[in-house]
Design a protein around this motif. Structure first.
Motif, PDB file in Angstrom:
ATOM      1  N   GLY A  87       0.834  -1.213   0.000  1.00  0.00           N
ATOM      2  CA  GLY A  87       0.000   0.000   0.000  1.00  0.00           C
ATOM      3  C   GLY A  87       0.861   1.252   0.000  1.00  0.00           C
ATOM      4  N   LEU A  88       1.907   1.248   0.832  1.00  0.00           N
ATOM      5  CA  LEU A  88       2.797   2.421   0.890  1.00  0.00           C
ATOM      6  C   LEU A  88       3.484   2.607  -0.466  1.00  0.00           C
ATOM      7  CD1 LEU A  88       4.359   1.805   4.432  1.00  0.00           C
ATOM      8  CD2 LEU A  88       3.064   3.849   3.761  1.00  0.00           C
ATOM      9  N   ARG A  89       3.898   1.496  -1.048  1.00  0.00           N
ATOM     10  CA  ARG A  89       4.588   1.591  -2.344  1.00  0.00           C
ATOM     11  C   ARG A  89       3.640   2.129  -3.416  1.00  0.00           C
ATOM     12  NH1 ARG A  89       8.455  -2.958  -5.153  1.00  0.00           N
ATOM     13  NH2 ARG A  89       8.640  -1.927  -7.162  1.00  0.00           N
ATOM     14  N   ARG A  90       2.402   1.664  -3.376  1.00  0.00           N
ATOM     15  CA  ARG A  90       1.438   2.164  -4.379  1.00  0.00           C
ATOM     16  C   ARG A  90       1.207   3.657  -4.198  1.00  0.00           C
ATOM     17  NH1 ARG A  90      -2.083  -2.759  -3.136  1.00  0.00           N
ATOM     18  NH2 ARG A  90      -1.034  -4.314  -4.381  1.00  0.00           N
ATOM     19  N   ALA A  91       1.137   4.084  -2.926  1.00  0.00           N
ATOM     20  CA  ALA A  91       0.938   5.521  -2.668  1.00  0.00           C
ATOM     21  C   ALA A  91       2.125   6.311  -3.214  1.00  0.00           C
ATOM     22  CB  ALA A  91       0.769   5.764  -1.169  1.00  0.00           C
ATOM     23  N   LEU A  92       3.315   5.793  -3.023  1.00  0.00           N
ATOM     24  CA  LEU A  92       4.528   6.453  -3.535  1.00  0.00           C
ATOM     25  C   LEU A  92       4.476   6.526  -5.062  1.00  0.00           C
ATOM     26  CD1 LEU A  92       7.737   7.152  -3.186  1.00  0.00           C
ATOM     27  CD2 LEU A  92       8.046   4.731  -3.650  1.00  0.00           C
ATOM     28  N   GLU A  93       4.124   5.397  -5.673  1.00  0.00           N
ATOM     29  CA  GLU A  93       4.142   5.341  -7.138  1.00  0.00           C
ATOM     30  C   GLU A  93       3.032   6.192  -7.744  1.00  0.00           C
ATOM     31  OE1 GLU A  93       6.373   1.013  -7.508  1.00  0.00           O
ATOM     32  OE2 GLU A  93       4.192   1.075  -7.680  1.00  0.00           O
ATOM     33  N   ALA A  94       1.916   6.304  -7.029  1.00  0.00           N
ATOM     34  CA  ALA A  94       0.811   7.127  -7.543  1.00  0.00           C
ATOM     35  C   ALA A  94       1.231   8.591  -7.663  1.00  0.00           C
ATOM     36  CB  ALA A  94      -0.403   6.995  -6.627  1.00  0.00           C
ATOM     37  N   SER A  95       2.245   8.990  -6.889  1.00  0.00           N
ATOM     38  CA  SER A  95       2.731  10.375  -6.974  1.00  0.00           C
ATOM     39  C   SER A  95       3.980  10.479  -7.832  1.00  0.00           C
ATOM     40  CB  SER A  95       3.045  10.898  -5.571  1.00  0.00           C
ATOM     41  OG  SER A  95       1.907  10.855  -4.759  1.00  0.00           O
ATOM     42  N   GLY A  96       4.266   9.433  -8.583  1.00  0.00           N
ATOM     43  CA  GLY A  96       5.417   9.503  -9.503  1.00  0.00           C
ATOM     44  C   GLY A  96       6.723   9.002  -8.897  1.00  0.00           C
TER      45      GLY A  96
END
Ligand SMILES: Cc1cc2nc3c(=O)[nH]c(=O)nc-3n(C[C@H](O)[C@H](O)[C@H](O)COP(=O)(O)OP(=O)(O)OC[C@H]3O[C@@H](n4cnc5c(N)ncnc54)[C@H](O)[C@@H]3O)c2cc1C
Length: 541
Positions: A233-242
């Motif tokens: 989840g944390l990684r997806r949040a990071l990736e969602a912001s580029g």
């Protein structure tokens, strides 16, 4: 390799991913570098023949209370929690006691064991809850305050503040003993809760952590689908912001030029350039290995050399078994429903002996520790979808253990002994039903996560000189180091280890401030209230 990046975060554990996600959403070009092939650090779930086994962190003490859970909208990225009502059962001879997330149910169970102690338990619970909710948890998401200033603030902040100052002079054992339980088993249970992650029950000055450990171990949660779901989840949040995570990227050196950070050199000698490097590794890595000590003030190098590792590590064994969950013979069915079942502890001396044995290098015999059946609460953990298993469960045993031992040889033996000890309490478990087994020793922890040197699950001991403002050194208590562009953000900084996400969160604030990035997240309500009540200063240190 050359990348157009602003910030490199070293280590994709809970703190590195958190820090990276906040900064990426603030508009920085962020890459999180991780030596392993998968992100997560202490948030590891290993899938073995369909069973999801958590070899590292499993109990989430703060769960939804962690501001990043809401700021980063982790729920929308698949992170959710399961909170069992019965949190911890203790097997005392033929009697037992169960602590629930509902304190009144806990008090009733304490009363059944020792009628006079129910009111003492209620008093303790309320003291611990209040101190944690009002001060200790908010302070987790606030940079550490200089010790004398913090003492002064607490002294003026009313009864809870003054009490916390008193606890800071006590050992964990003394804090519990001070309540005067008439039945020592109740006291032993509470000291066990405090020490199960390696906090020394006799650690001078560590009493101030008691409220939060004990109270939150009656409110703990599992991450649905396994602890690694939180890392995802944390990684997806990071990736969602580029932002991105680069795995299989072991950092060997922080590249400096003219006394300031320019990037990092990886294991394969490639260099990644960025003006800001944030490390979530341990102080030895940060200040003795990645950076030439000559580039640092002598005091910081000395602090890294003198760094004390956790005195006791953990041994964890996970099994995937077919058949029913454990049924504890001759006990109330409430014990069967508990998240943790503690065995081998009848007195405070038993808890101390367990800790001392681990500290002095003695191999445990598997008869003391806590047992859990995570699949009772999180069906996704078991491989029930696989036709060859049908009815099946995940079992987990955990105890304190020494780092120094011939673990390659002894870890399977210890897992077998622990399983046998468990079977003595729950005879429906059968060795023949075991389909997979994963013993995990302090050496495995270190091999998998070099940040946890000597199996140090918190990246370094909790002692009065290694906490708060001095963690890892007063030279970098604000997450900034004396080296321009170099920051620290892992478990060896305030608030320390465990999956709290506080270090990554606080460091992101300091970095955003320094780089002039927008601080897009608000001050958490609990922090605002703690400031209003005078526990924390009204300006960030
Ligand atoms: C057996 C065990 C049980 C635990 N149980 C719990 C629990 O139930 N509840 C709880 O809250 N906490 C628990 N913890 C503690 C918790 O997992 C840690 O305190 C937490 O993971 C620390 O987070 P971190 O991000 O600071 O560091 P880490 O999780 O250690 O992450 C650091 C990352 O850096 C990477 N790394 C290291 N060196 C390099 C390098 N040179 N280059 C690139 N990457 C590198 C590592 O591979 C790792 O992924 C447990 C830990 C263990 C080991």
């Amino acid at each position: 390799m050359s990348e157009d990046l602003d910030i490199l975060v070293l280590g994709a554990g809970p703190n590195g991913l958190t820090c990276g996600a906040y900064l990426a959403r603030a508009g920085a070009r962020v890459a999180v570098l991780e030596r392993n092939v998968e992100s997560g650090g202490g948030l590891t779930t290993q899938e073995l023949s369909g069973f999801a086994l958590n070899s590292h962190a499993i109990y989430m003490l703060l769960a939804e209370l962690m501001p990043p859970y809401h700021d980063l909208d982790l729920r929308s990225y698949g992170v959710s929690f399961v909170r069992p009502e019965a949190q911890a059962a203790f097997l005392f001879g033929s009697e037992s006691m169960v602590l629930y997330s509902d304190p009144e149910r806990s008090a009733a169970s304490v009363a059944a064991l020792s009628p006079g102690d129910a009111s003492v338990f209620r008093e303790l619970y309320e003291d611990f809850r209040r101190a944690s909710d009002e001060m200790i948890i908010p302070a987790t998401y606030f940079p550490p305050v200089e010790p004398l200033d913090q003492i002064e603030l607490l002294a003026e902040a009313g009864d809870v503040g003054r009490w916390l100052n008193e606890l800071a002079e006590m050992t964990p054992r003394e804090v519990i003993h001070g309540y005067g339980f008439s039945d020592e088993r109740v006291e032993a249970a509470l000291v066990y809760l405090a020490s199960m992650f390696g906090l020394d029950p006799d650690g001078g000055g560590m009493g101030f952590l008691m409220p939060v450990y004990v109270y939150r171990l009656m409110q703990s949660a599992l991450v649905a689908g396994g602890s690694h779901q939180m890392a995802s989840g944390l990684r997806r949040a990071l990736e969602a912001s580029g932002g991105r995570v680069i795995t299989a990227a072991e950092v060997r050196e922080v590249v400096l030029d003219g006394g300031r950070v320019r990037g990092v050199r990886l294991d394969d000698a490639s260099v990644l350039s960025a003006q800001t490097v944030v490390s979530t590794l341990n102080p030895e890595q940060n200040f003795l290995q990645l950076v030439e000590p000559d580039a640092l003030p002598a005091s910081l190098v000395e602090a890294a050399r003198a760094w004390e590792w956790d005195e006791a590590s953990l041994f964890v064994a996970n099994w995937g078994v077919v058949g029913d969950p454990p049924r504890y013979e001759g006990r109330s069915s409430e014990v069967d429903k508990a998240l943790n079942v503690v065995m081998g502890v009848e007195s405070v001396e038993d808890v101390i002996a367990h800790f001392e044995a681990a500290r002095s290098g003695e191999m445990p015999d598997g008869s003391v520790g806590h047992m859990s059946c995570p699949s009772l609460f999180d069906p996704l953990a078991a491989a029930r979808h696989l036709p060859q298993y049908g009815n099946c469960e995940v079992l987990r045993f955990e105890c304190l253990a020494p780092y120094e031992a011939d673990w390659a040889q002894s870890k399977r033996e210890l897992a077998e002994k622990a399983f046998e000890a468990w079977r003595r309490h729950a005879p429906n478990l059968a060795k023949a039903n075991v389909r997979v087994s994963l013993p995990w020793s302090p050496k495995d922890i270190e091999d998998h996560l070099p940040s946890m040197r000597r199996g140090a699950i918190k990246h370094g001991a909790y002692t009065s000189i290694q906490m708060g403002y001095n963690r890892p050194s007063s030279d970098c208590s604000s997450y900034r180091t004396p080296l321009e562009g170099f920051y620290v953000a892992g478990a060896s900084t305030h608030p320390g280890g465990m999956v709290l996400l506080g270090a990554g969160y606080n460091a992101a604030h300091a970095i955003a401030e320094d780089l002039g990035l927008p601080i897009w997240w608000g001050v958490p309500e609990m922090v605002r209230t703690a400031v209003e009540k005078g526990y924390l200063p009204d300006t960030m240190p």
